[in-house]
Design a protein around this motif. Sequence first.
Motif, mmCIF file in Angstrom:
data_model
loop_
_atom_site.group_PDB
_atom_site.id
_atom_site.type_symbol
_atom_site.label_atom_id
_atom_site.label_comp_id
_atom_site.label_asym_id
_atom_site.label_seq_id
_atom_site.Cartn_x
_atom_site.Cartn_y
_atom_site.Cartn_z
ATOM 1 N N ASP A 63 1.163 -19.932 15.275
ATOM 2 C CA ASP A 63 2.307 -19.516 16.073
ATOM 3 C C ASP A 63 3.327 -18.898 15.131
ATOM 4 O O ASP A 63 3.399 -19.244 13.951
ATOM 5 N N ARG A 72 6.534 -19.344 15.152
ATOM 6 C CA ARG A 72 7.454 -20.400 14.748
ATOM 7 C C ARG A 72 6.763 -21.732 14.925
ATOM 8 O O ARG A 72 6.073 -21.936 15.911
ATOM 9 N N ARG A 125 6.188 -25.316 16.200
ATOM 10 C CA ARG A 125 6.676 -26.044 17.379
ATOM 11 C C ARG A 125 7.275 -27.362 16.935
ATOM 12 O O ARG A 125 6.724 -28.027 16.066
ATOM 13 N N ASN A 179 6.921 -33.269 19.536
ATOM 14 C CA ASN A 179 7.373 -33.750 20.841
ATOM 15 C C ASN A 179 7.562 -35.266 20.788
ATOM 16 O O ASN A 179 6.905 -36.011 21.472
ATOM 17 N N ASP A 185 14.380 -34.209 19.734
ATOM 18 C CA ASP A 185 15.104 -32.946 19.825
ATOM 19 C C ASP A 185 15.075 -32.429 21.253
ATOM 20 O O ASP A 185 14.593 -31.339 21.517
ATOM 21 N N GLY A 227 16.852 -29.070 21.841
ATOM 22 C CA GLY A 227 16.068 -27.921 21.395
ATOM 23 C C GLY A 227 14.951 -27.581 22.367
ATOM 24 O O GLY A 227 14.670 -26.410 22.627
ATOM 25 N N LEU A 228 14.301 -28.598 22.901
ATOM 26 C CA LEU A 228 13.234 -28.361 23.878
ATOM 27 C C LEU A 228 13.780 -27.721 25.147
ATOM 28 O O LEU A 228 13.193 -26.793 25.692
ATOM 29 N N ALA A 267 16.554 -25.962 25.436
ATOM 30 C CA ALA A 267 17.035 -24.613 25.139
ATOM 31 C C ALA A 267 15.885 -23.617 25.108
ATOM 32 O O ALA A 267 16.049 -22.450 25.446
ATOM 33 N N GLY A 268 14.698 -24.056 24.735
ATOM 34 C CA GLY A 268 13.547 -23.171 24.663
ATOM 35 C C GLY A 268 12.890 -22.898 25.999
ATOM 36 O O GLY A 268 11.998 -22.057 26.095
ATOM 37 N N LEU A 269 13.304 -23.595 27.056
ATOM 38 C CA LEU A 269 12.674 -23.400 28.358
ATOM 39 C C LEU A 269 12.872 -21.995 28.911
ATOM 40 O O LEU A 269 12.042 -21.487 29.639
ATOM 41 N N THR A 270 13.998 -21.375 28.609
ATOM 42 C CA THR A 270 14.301 -20.057 29.171
ATOM 43 C C THR A 270 13.926 -18.920 28.223
ATOM 44 O O THR A 270 14.185 -17.761 28.529
ATOM 45 N N GLU A 271 13.303 -19.232 27.116
ATOM 46 C CA GLU A 271 12.941 -18.204 26.144
ATOM 47 C C GLU A 271 12.004 -17.178 26.779
ATOM 48 O O GLU A 271 11.014 -17.520 27.405
#
Length: 77
Positions: free
Chosen positions: A34, A36, A38, A41, A45, A48-49, A51-55
């Motif tokens: 990848d 970046r 990951r 889990n 964090d 952070g998880l 915030a990444g949902l809408t990426e």
Amino acid sequence: MRAIELEATVEHHTIRLPETIPDGTHLRVLLLMDDRPRPANDGGDLKGLLAGLTEGLTAEDLDRSRDFGRGDPEWAS
């Protein structure tokens, strides 16, 4: 030549190979990573998880619909 597909998570810069591959076997390795790493889990964090949902989504994807459901059911009036 035979090929196997193996998916693994690196631990201490090591990837374990299956025990069925005998010593002395010539291997050619292709690593796909990848862009970046990951985050683990482990629940540490969460911000952070979330915030990444809408990426990768556009503003149009994030617009809320004006659907208010079915309204009050007849029996509740």
